[in-house]
Design a protein around this motif. Structure first.
Motif, PDB file in Angstrom:
ATOM      1  N   SER A  10       0.944  -1.199  -0.084  1.00 57.48           N
ATOM      2  CA  SER A  10      -0.040  -0.020  -0.012  1.00 57.48           C
ATOM      3  C   SER A  10       0.884   1.279  -0.017  1.00 57.48           C
ATOM      4  O   SER A  10       1.819   1.127   0.783  1.00 57.48           O
ATOM      5  N   ILE A  11       0.588   2.266  -0.708  1.00 57.59           N
ATOM      6  CA  ILE A  11       1.099   3.569  -1.003  1.00 57.59           C
ATOM      7  C   ILE A  11       0.477   4.942  -0.625  1.00 57.59           C
ATOM      8  O   ILE A  11      -0.802   4.606  -0.728  1.00 57.59           O
ATOM      9  N   VAL A  12       1.104   5.828  -0.431  1.00 58.24           N
ATOM     10  CA  VAL A  12       0.360   7.127  -0.538  1.00 58.24           C
ATOM     11  C   VAL A  12       0.782   7.903  -1.957  1.00 58.24           C
ATOM     12  O   VAL A  12       1.982   7.808  -2.095  1.00 58.24           O
ATOM     13  N   GLN A  86       7.589  -0.554   9.955  1.00 63.33           N
ATOM     14  CA  GLN A  86       7.006  -1.923  10.287  1.00 63.33           C
ATOM     15  C   GLN A  86       6.665  -1.739  11.877  1.00 63.33           C
ATOM     16  O   GLN A  86       5.999  -2.541  12.018  1.00 63.33           O
ATOM     17  N   ASN A  87       7.652  -0.989  12.813  1.00 62.11           N
ATOM     18  CA  ASN A  87       7.240  -0.924  14.158  1.00 62.11           C
ATOM     19  C   ASN A  87       6.256  -0.041  14.443  1.00 62.11           C
ATOM     20  O   ASN A  87       6.111   0.310  15.576  1.00 62.11           O
ATOM     21  N   GLY A  88       5.290   0.458  13.529  1.00 63.21           N
ATOM     22  CA  GLY A  88       4.267   1.386  13.672  1.00 63.21           C
ATOM     23  C   GLY A  88       4.795   3.003  13.660  1.00 63.21           C
ATOM     24  O   GLY A  88       3.824   3.702  14.041  1.00 63.21           O
ATOM     25  N   GLU A  89       6.072   2.991  13.385  1.00 63.81           N
ATOM     26  CA  GLU A  89       6.468   4.613  13.702  1.00 63.81           C
ATOM     27  C   GLU A  89       6.190   5.452  12.281  1.00 63.81           C
ATOM     28  O   GLU A  89       6.541   4.823  11.171  1.00 63.81           O
ATOM     29  N   ILE A  90       5.685   6.716  12.480  1.00 64.16           N
ATOM     30  CA  ILE A  90       5.836   7.422  11.219  1.00 64.16           C
ATOM     31  C   ILE A  90       6.922   8.722  11.646  1.00 64.16           C
ATOM     32  O   ILE A  90       6.727   9.330  12.812  1.00 64.16           O
ATOM     33  N   LEU A  91       7.858   9.090  10.599  1.00 67.39           N
ATOM     34  CA  LEU A  91       8.549  10.040  10.873  1.00 67.39           C
ATOM     35  C   LEU A  91       8.320  11.314   9.839  1.00 67.39           C
ATOM     36  O   LEU A  91       7.868  11.096   8.667  1.00 67.39           O
ATOM     37  N   GLU A 103       4.617  21.490   2.194  1.00 67.21           N
ATOM     38  CA  GLU A 103       4.111  20.003   1.835  1.00 67.21           C
ATOM     39  C   GLU A 103       3.317  19.091   2.977  1.00 67.21           C
ATOM     40  O   GLU A 103       2.450  18.382   2.793  1.00 67.21           O
ATOM     41  N   TYR A 104       3.721  19.407   4.193  1.00 71.37           N
ATOM     42  CA  TYR A 104       3.431  18.548   5.321  1.00 71.37           C
ATOM     43  C   TYR A 104       1.888  18.489   5.466  1.00 71.37           C
ATOM     44  O   TYR A 104       1.258  19.593   5.490  1.00 71.37           O
ATOM     45  N   ARG A 105       1.100  17.521   5.576  1.00 71.44           N
ATOM     46  CA  ARG A 105      -0.385  17.543   5.587  1.00 71.44           C
ATOM     47  C   ARG A 105      -0.694  16.472   6.839  1.00 71.44           C
ATOM     48  O   ARG A 105      -0.559  15.338   6.766  1.00 71.44           O
ATOM     49  N   LYS A 106      -1.355  17.339   7.609  1.00 73.27           N
ATOM     50  CA  LYS A 106      -1.876  16.588   8.981  1.00 73.27           C
ATOM     51  C   LYS A 106      -3.023  15.550   8.528  1.00 73.27           C
ATOM     52  O   LYS A 106      -3.029  14.513   9.287  1.00 73.27           O
ATOM     53  N   ASP A 107      -3.600  15.995   7.450  1.00 73.38           N
ATOM     54  CA  ASP A 107      -4.825  14.774   6.967  1.00 73.38           C
ATOM     55  C   ASP A 107      -4.246  13.636   6.515  1.00 73.38           C
ATOM     56  O   ASP A 107      -4.896  12.460   6.925  1.00 73.38           O
ATOM     57  N   ILE A 108      -3.120  13.582   5.995  1.00 71.46           N
ATOM     58  CA  ILE A 108      -2.414  12.368   5.559  1.00 71.46           C
ATOM     59  C   ILE A 108      -2.118  11.457   6.815  1.00 71.46           C
ATOM     60  O   ILE A 108      -2.185  10.359   6.966  1.00 71.46           O
ATOM     61  N   ILE A 109      -1.463  12.292   7.856  1.00 66.41           N
ATOM     62  CA  ILE A 109      -1.086  11.484   8.948  1.00 66.41           C
ATOM     63  C   ILE A 109      -1.939  10.993   9.574  1.00 66.41           C
ATOM     64  O   ILE A 109      -2.141   9.917  10.160  1.00 66.41           O
ATOM     65  N   ASP A 110      -3.091  11.869   9.624  1.00 59.68           N
ATOM     66  CA  ASP A 110      -4.518  11.410  10.578  1.00 59.68           C
ATOM     67  C   ASP A 110      -4.979  10.247   9.867  1.00 59.68           C
ATOM     68  O   ASP A 110      -5.478   9.207  10.596  1.00 59.68           O
ATOM     69  N   PHE A 111      -4.953  10.191   8.600  1.00 58.14           N
ATOM     70  CA  PHE A 111      -5.634   9.201   7.922  1.00 58.14           C
ATOM     71  C   PHE A 111      -4.852   7.778   7.994  1.00 58.14           C
ATOM     72  O   PHE A 111      -5.513   6.781   8.451  1.00 58.14           O
ATOM     73  N   LEU A 112      -3.638   7.813   8.115  1.00 51.91           N
ATOM     74  CA  LEU A 112      -2.771   6.554   8.352  1.00 51.91           C
ATOM     75  C   LEU A 112      -2.977   6.295   9.907  1.00 51.91           C
ATOM     76  O   LEU A 112      -2.993   5.073   9.978  1.00 51.91           O
ATOM     77  N   SER A 120       3.718   5.818  17.000  1.00 54.89           N
ATOM     78  CA  SER A 120       4.281   7.089  17.331  1.00 54.89           C
ATOM     79  C   SER A 120       4.423   7.788  16.108  1.00 54.89           C
ATOM     80  O   SER A 120       4.585   7.321  14.903  1.00 54.89           O
ATOM     81  N   VAL A 121       4.308   9.201  16.199  1.00 61.13           N
ATOM     82  CA  VAL A 121       4.601  10.166  15.188  1.00 61.13           C
ATOM     83  C   VAL A 121       5.692  11.054  15.556  1.00 61.13           C
ATOM     84  O   VAL A 121       5.520  11.650  16.696  1.00 61.13           O
ATOM     85  N   THR A 122       7.092  11.032  14.969  1.00 59.37           N
ATOM     86  CA  THR A 122       8.017  11.722  15.258  1.00 59.37           C
ATOM     87  C   THR A 122       8.181  12.796  14.289  1.00 59.37           C
ATOM     88  O   THR A 122       8.522  12.631  13.325  1.00 59.37           O
ATOM     89  N   ASP A 123       8.182  14.175  14.852  1.00 54.21           N
ATOM     90  CA  ASP A 123       8.484  15.501  13.983  1.00 54.21           C
ATOM     91  C   ASP A 123       9.771  15.897  13.975  1.00 54.21           C
ATOM     92  O   ASP A 123      10.159  16.262  14.968  1.00 54.21           O
ATOM     93  N   TYR A 124      10.538  15.653  12.868  1.00 57.95           N
ATOM     94  CA  TYR A 124      12.006  16.340  12.744  1.00 57.95           C
ATOM     95  C   TYR A 124      11.831  17.502  11.860  1.00 57.95           C
ATOM     96  O   TYR A 124      13.089  17.981  11.884  1.00 57.95           O
ATOM     97  N   SER A 125      10.675  18.083  11.381  1.00 57.86           N
ATOM     98  CA  SER A 125      10.555  19.043  10.629  1.00 57.86           C
ATOM     99  C   SER A 125      11.294  20.329  11.072  1.00 57.86           C
ATOM    100  O   SER A 125      12.027  21.240  10.415  1.00 57.86           O
TER     101      SER A 125
END
Length: 303
Positions: A10-12, A86-91, A103-112, A120-125
């Motif tokens: 699956s892809i975005v 695979q461990n459930g992390e989003i960066l 380009e950052y989109r909260k709606d994409i992160i929320d959807f995932l 966890s969601v880690t923000d390095y931006s």
């Protein structure tokens, strides 16, 4: 060897409504050219629409998001601002060009987060403010099975950030240099190399001699057949491909431009383990990225 899949099923993807070749990124992206087509937005929109259809026919689950904004010319390349694991992390990542930080989109992160198991969601931006950059799987070509992260050092790929991210994801960083014929640092690792389940495609000529041997030994240690790409093939985006898991086996998604530039011998090696699926995207390629850049692979566990 871990039973982790290199090829996501699956892809975005993001379909742009106001596409253009971004003037802010032209300085260090030698793959970019000014798009000469009138109606480039329409062409890019249609190229994404067609690519999505072809990938769906292969059995790939495509989560397609629209981008109506006029100030995000590169939004068609979502692989740069976030990665999933695979461990459930989003960066999320610090982007080099200011225009790309929109380009950052909260709606994409929320959807995932809604559709998959996200731990966890880690923000390095924020690191962009400190002039440190890492542009997702543009900067990091990840071998998910053997836990390597390949990275070409450039303005967009800061070694300290590579190390921080690799530590978090328990990946071994393999940082090296690569230059085009003019001696310019290659702007993104994923235009230079692609790591699939059983093979790796890489423009070794662009890597300094002393680093080349080490790079090849990493690839061979992780049981990859190495397919060498020429500088000309790199310029035709042969390195900017991605392996995906289709309904009847693995596929290698790449552009029609890249497909035409491969040799018969290279195609034969690839076809042993993946079906080649060429996608025509000439307008989008004028922005300096190709099929790999357009696809953010989803490696998250399903709910």
């Amino acid at each position: 060897m871990s039973m982790v899949n290199q090829a996501p099923n699956s892809i975005v993807m993001v379909r742009p409504h106001h596409f253009t070749s971004n003037p802010q990124t032209m300085r260090d992206n030698t793959f970019q050219r000014s798009c000469l087509t009138t109606d480039q937005s329409l062409h890019a929109y249609n190229e994404v629409t067609n690519a999505v259809e072809v990938l769906k026919q292969e059995g790939i689950l495509v989560h397609l998001f629209e981008d109506q904004h006029k100030d995000t010319p590169d939004s068609v390349f979502p692989n740069n601002w976030f990665t999933t694991h695979q461990n459930g992390e989003i960066l999320t990542y610090p982007m080099y060009a200011k225009s790309r930080r929109a380009e950052y989109r909260k709606d994409i992160i929320d959807f995932l987060t809604d559709q998959y198991k996200v731990s966890s969601v880690t923000d390095y931006s924020f690191l962009a403010k400190e002039n440190s950059f890492l542009e997702g799987t543009g900067s990091l070509v990840i071998d998910h099975q053997y836990k390597f992260a390949y990275a070409v050092e450039s303005k967009r790929t800061t070694q300290s950030v590579v190390n921080t991210v690799c530590e978090q994801l328990k990946l071994t960083p393999v940082v090296f240099n690569a230059y085009d014929m003019q001696g310019t640092a290659v702007y993104h690792t994923n235009v230079l190399m692609c790591v699939a389940t059983e093979f790796a495609m890489i423009g070794l000529d662009m890597v300094p001699n002393e680093q080349r041997r080490q790079l090849v030994s990493h690839l061979l240690q992780s049981y990859h057949q190495v397919i060498e790409l020429s500088g000309d093939q790199i310029n035709h985006f042969c390195g900017n491909a991605i392996e995906l898991q289709g309904k009847s086996g693995r596929i290698l998604a790449l552009s029609a431009t890249a497909f035409k530039a491969l040799t018969a011998a290279q195609i034969k090696v690839i076809e042993k383990s993946a079906k080649l699926v060429p996608l025509p995207i000439p307008t989008i390629e004028s922005a300096g990225g190709s099929v790999r850049c357009m696809i953010a692979g989803i490696h998250l566990p399903t709910k």
